[in-house]
Design a protein around this motif. Sequence first.
Motif, PDB file in Angstrom:
ATOM      1  N   LEU A  19    -137.122   1.136  51.290  1.00 32.66           N
ATOM      2  CA  LEU A  19    -135.733   1.466  50.963  1.00 32.66           C
ATOM      3  C   LEU A  19    -135.290   2.779  51.615  1.00 32.66           C
ATOM      4  O   LEU A  19    -134.238   2.842  52.259  1.00 32.66           O
ATOM      5  CB  LEU A  19    -135.565   1.567  49.436  1.00 32.66           C
ATOM      6  CG  LEU A  19    -134.165   1.930  48.959  1.00 32.66           C
ATOM      7  CD1 LEU A  19    -133.188   0.807  49.240  1.00 32.66           C
ATOM      8  CD2 LEU A  19    -134.162   2.259  47.468  1.00 32.66           C
ATOM      9  N   PHE A  68    -130.331   8.863  36.357  1.00 39.78           N
ATOM     10  CA  PHE A  68    -130.226   7.776  37.338  1.00 39.78           C
ATOM     11  C   PHE A  68    -130.024   6.424  36.659  1.00 39.78           C
ATOM     12  O   PHE A  68    -129.360   5.539  37.198  1.00 39.78           O
ATOM     13  CB  PHE A  68    -131.483   7.769  38.212  1.00 39.78           C
ATOM     14  CG  PHE A  68    -131.349   6.937  39.439  1.00 39.78           C
ATOM     15  CD1 PHE A  68    -130.386   7.227  40.395  1.00 39.78           C
ATOM     16  CD2 PHE A  68    -132.159   5.833  39.653  1.00 39.78           C
ATOM     17  CE1 PHE A  68    -130.236   6.444  41.527  1.00 39.78           C
ATOM     18  CE2 PHE A  68    -132.020   5.045  40.784  1.00 39.78           C
ATOM     19  CZ  PHE A  68    -131.062   5.360  41.719  1.00 39.78           C
ATOM     20  N   GLU A  78    -136.960   6.975  41.001  1.00 35.17           N
ATOM     21  CA  GLU A  78    -135.994   7.964  41.510  1.00 35.17           C
ATOM     22  C   GLU A  78    -136.647   9.324  41.661  1.00 35.17           C
ATOM     23  O   GLU A  78    -136.010  10.361  41.600  1.00 35.17           O
ATOM     24  CB  GLU A  78    -134.762   7.991  40.603  1.00 35.17           C
ATOM     25  CG  GLU A  78    -134.794   8.789  39.333  1.00 35.17           C
ATOM     26  CD  GLU A  78    -135.815   8.382  38.262  1.00 35.17           C
ATOM     27  OE1 GLU A  78    -136.755   7.639  38.563  1.00 35.17           O
ATOM     28  OE2 GLU A  78    -135.672   8.872  37.133  1.00 35.17           O
ATOM     29  N   ASN A  86    -127.133   3.755  37.579  1.00 37.03           N
ATOM     30  CA  ASN A  86    -127.420   2.347  37.870  1.00 37.03           C
ATOM     31  C   ASN A  86    -126.601   1.430  36.976  1.00 37.03           C
ATOM     32  O   ASN A  86    -126.013   0.449  37.437  1.00 37.03           O
ATOM     33  CB  ASN A  86    -128.903   2.060  37.594  1.00 37.03           C
ATOM     34  CG  ASN A  86    -129.711   1.980  38.861  1.00 37.03           C
ATOM     35  OD1 ASN A  86    -129.184   1.733  39.925  1.00 37.03           O
ATOM     36  ND2 ASN A  86    -131.007   2.191  38.738  1.00 37.03           N
ATOM     37  N   LYS A 135    -128.268   5.861  34.031  1.00 45.06           N
ATOM     38  CA  LYS A 135    -126.830   5.743  33.717  1.00 45.06           C
ATOM     39  C   LYS A 135    -126.057   5.356  34.972  1.00 45.06           C
ATOM     40  O   LYS A 135    -125.153   4.528  34.937  1.00 45.06           O
ATOM     41  CB  LYS A 135    -126.309   7.091  33.209  1.00 45.06           C
ATOM     42  CG  LYS A 135    -126.469   7.288  31.724  1.00 45.06           C
ATOM     43  CD  LYS A 135    -125.688   8.526  31.314  1.00 45.06           C
ATOM     44  CE  LYS A 135    -126.247   9.078  30.019  1.00 45.06           C
ATOM     45  NZ  LYS A 135    -125.939  10.491  29.835  1.00 45.06           N
ATOM     46  N   LYS A 167    -135.792  19.482  33.412  1.00 41.86           N
ATOM     47  CA  LYS A 167    -135.012  18.441  32.727  1.00 41.86           C
ATOM     48  C   LYS A 167    -134.584  18.930  31.358  1.00 41.86           C
ATOM     49  O   LYS A 167    -133.435  18.760  30.938  1.00 41.86           O
ATOM     50  CB  LYS A 167    -135.869  17.167  32.575  1.00 41.86           C
ATOM     51  CG  LYS A 167    -136.131  16.436  33.878  1.00 41.86           C
ATOM     52  CD  LYS A 167    -135.026  15.465  34.210  1.00 41.86           C
ATOM     53  CE  LYS A 167    -135.289  14.737  35.511  1.00 41.86           C
ATOM     54  NZ  LYS A 167    -134.166  13.993  36.010  1.00 41.86           N
TER      55      LYS A 167
HETATM   56  N1  GTP Z   1    -131.248   1.230  42.138  1.00 44.08           N
HETATM   57  C1  GTP Z   1    -132.539   1.478  41.920  1.00 44.08           C
HETATM   58  N2  GTP Z   1    -132.942   1.885  40.696  1.00 44.08           N
HETATM   59  C2  GTP Z   1    -134.234   2.154  40.508  1.00 44.08           C
HETATM   60  C3  GTP Z   1    -135.203   2.001  41.513  1.00 44.08           C
HETATM   61  N3  GTP Z   1    -136.406   2.352  41.019  1.00 44.08           N
HETATM   62  C4  GTP Z   1    -136.215   2.708  39.742  1.00 44.08           C
HETATM   63  N4  GTP Z   1    -134.900   2.601  39.407  1.00 44.08           N
HETATM   64  C5  GTP Z   1    -134.241   2.885  38.131  1.00 44.08           C
HETATM   65  O1  GTP Z   1    -134.312   4.273  37.863  1.00 44.08           O
HETATM   66  C6  GTP Z   1    -134.087   4.432  36.453  1.00 44.08           C
HETATM   67  C7  GTP Z   1    -134.955   5.570  35.956  1.00 44.08           C
HETATM   68  O2  GTP Z   1    -134.536   5.878  34.685  1.00 44.08           O
HETATM   69  P1  GTP Z   1    -135.198   6.997  33.783  1.00 44.08           P
HETATM   70  O3  GTP Z   1    -136.667   7.084  34.101  1.00 44.08           O
HETATM   71  O4  GTP Z   1    -134.829   6.730  32.371  1.00 44.08           O
HETATM   72  O5  GTP Z   1    -134.607   8.352  34.269  1.00 44.08           O
HETATM   73  P2  GTP Z   1    -133.109   8.932  34.272  1.00 44.08           P
HETATM   74  O6  GTP Z   1    -132.108   7.953  33.796  1.00 44.08           O
HETATM   75  O7  GTP Z   1    -132.890   9.462  35.659  1.00 44.08           O
HETATM   76  O8  GTP Z   1    -133.183  10.099  33.249  1.00 44.08           O
HETATM   77  P3  GTP Z   1    -133.658  11.584  33.504  1.00 44.08           P
HETATM   78  O9  GTP Z   1    -134.742  11.501  34.545  1.00 44.08           O
HETATM   79  O10 GTP Z   1    -134.158  12.037  32.198  1.00 44.08           O
HETATM   80  O11 GTP Z   1    -132.483  12.365  33.972  1.00 44.08           O
HETATM   81  C8  GTP Z   1    -134.393   3.102  35.806  1.00 44.08           C
HETATM   82  O12 GTP Z   1    -133.192   2.555  35.326  1.00 44.08           O
HETATM   83  C9  GTP Z   1    -134.914   2.230  36.947  1.00 44.08           C
HETATM   84  O13 GTP Z   1    -134.485   0.890  36.842  1.00 44.08           O
HETATM   85  C10 GTP Z   1    -134.756   1.532  42.794  1.00 44.08           C
HETATM   86  O14 GTP Z   1    -135.508   1.371  43.752  1.00 44.08           O
HETATM   87  N5  GTP Z   1    -133.410   1.286  42.942  1.00 44.08           N
END
Ligand code: GTP
Length: 406
Positions: free
Chosen positions: A231, A261, A298, A265, A263, A382
């Motif tokens: 990606l 991230f 992320e 998404n 949110k 965080k």
């Molecule tokens: N679009 C996309 N989303 C991804 C990918 N890999 C992981 N995710 C999403 O990244 C999100 C990570 O969420 P969390 O670990 O809760 O972290 P966060 O929402 O960023 O919260 P904080 O880290 O506490 O700020 C999840 O919803 C995963 O589905 C990817 O390759 N593409």
Amino acid sequence: MPSYLQWLRFFWLPGLILILPFAHYLPWLDLGPLYNKQLPFFLLGAALVLSVLYRSSRVALAAGLFLLLYAATSLGLLPEGAQGLPLYLALMALNLMLIACARDRGALSLIALAWLLVLIAQGMALFLLQECCGPLSRQFVLENLPVWVSEDRDASVILPLLVCVAAAVGASLLFILFPGPTVAGLFSCTLLLGYGIWTGLPLVPIASAAGLLLILSLLGAGYEFAFRDALTGLLSRRAFYYHMLAPGRHYSLAMIDIDHFKKLNDRFGHQTGDQVLRMVAGLINRHTTGRTFRFGGEEFAVVIPGRDRMGAEKALGHLCGKIAAYPMRLRAAGRLRDRMIPGRSGQRIKVTVSIGLAHREKSLKKPDAVLKAADLALYKAKRSGRNRLCVHVEARDQSTKCKSGT
Ligand SMILES: Nc1nc2c(ncn2[C@@H]2O[C@H](COP(=O)(O)OP(=O)(O)OP(=O)(O)O)[C@@H](O)[C@H]2O)c(=O)[nH]1
């Protein structure tokens, strides 16, 4: 590191093969083994088998084409002399360029088979043409091509050479549009063919070098598959673990995580999330020195070599601010653009990152300990409000110091 410098990685190994023919001019180097007539069969055969395993129809076609040509000349079906061969090599270069345009569909697919038949038909047509009209005459070349290209060279190689140059230019443009090991390998083969026509090198070393180039392109694709994240184009988590087996004596490790991230998404969709990941990866690459890895989801990791801790802290603090200030806008079709266009509306997406940084020091000797400290610093970033850099400080209480990105 600029992206065009990253592309060069596809040419390190092909470059070594391409300079092989120049070894001709080194009298102390024995190139005898390269002239072994069986060698092209082994190398091209290996490329063909590997291409089936790697499901690469492009490399399979290229290897099949070289094998056919080499087998035909070995059996005496095609002229090996200067009169006939350059035209076949030029036709091959042109086809390699066209093959590079296609998508890989699996080496045993119907389309690959159809293409192979078309290629054989071309070769046969050229063979019949030469049989009935004779080899391209000097008179024809002199009459139809500019005089400057045909003054002192053997006229029969000029047209093939021009075709080869056109194919190489086409393949290089393709590489700029779709950089990757396969296109780099096919492009290198067109250069090799051009060199072969120019110098009149026998087919044995050309076919052997082509086999090596095709094998290397498949190995390169395998490396990309194992150690690159598809990606973002960054090095993968697996590459991170290998790198951390011997990271050097002095280095800093930053763990970078995109804030909220999930949110993002949920609100804008997974596709937009992917584009944000790509943009953040690009910004990290642009604004930091050292190696950047996609650690997973992320989260990114940056390993910055050297003793300059203040420099690393400054660059990462700067990165936090740069990402927070970066103008990302949502297009109507759900696509992001990375620059604001005055007068155009589009929802602004604010993306921030939190960074945890740790340096390798006396109390943190093992890479695992540095990783743990960087992770703890990230956790602190965080918890203390996100969009900031927190640095692990070597002290009795193992504390952290933080700096906001805005
Ligand atoms: N679009 C996309 N989303 C991804 C990918 N890999 C992981 N995710 C999403 O990244 C999100 C990570 O969420 P969390 O670990 O809760 O972290 P966060 O929402 O960023 O919260 P904080 O880290 O506490 O700020 C999840 O919803 C995963 O589905 C990817 O390759 N593409």
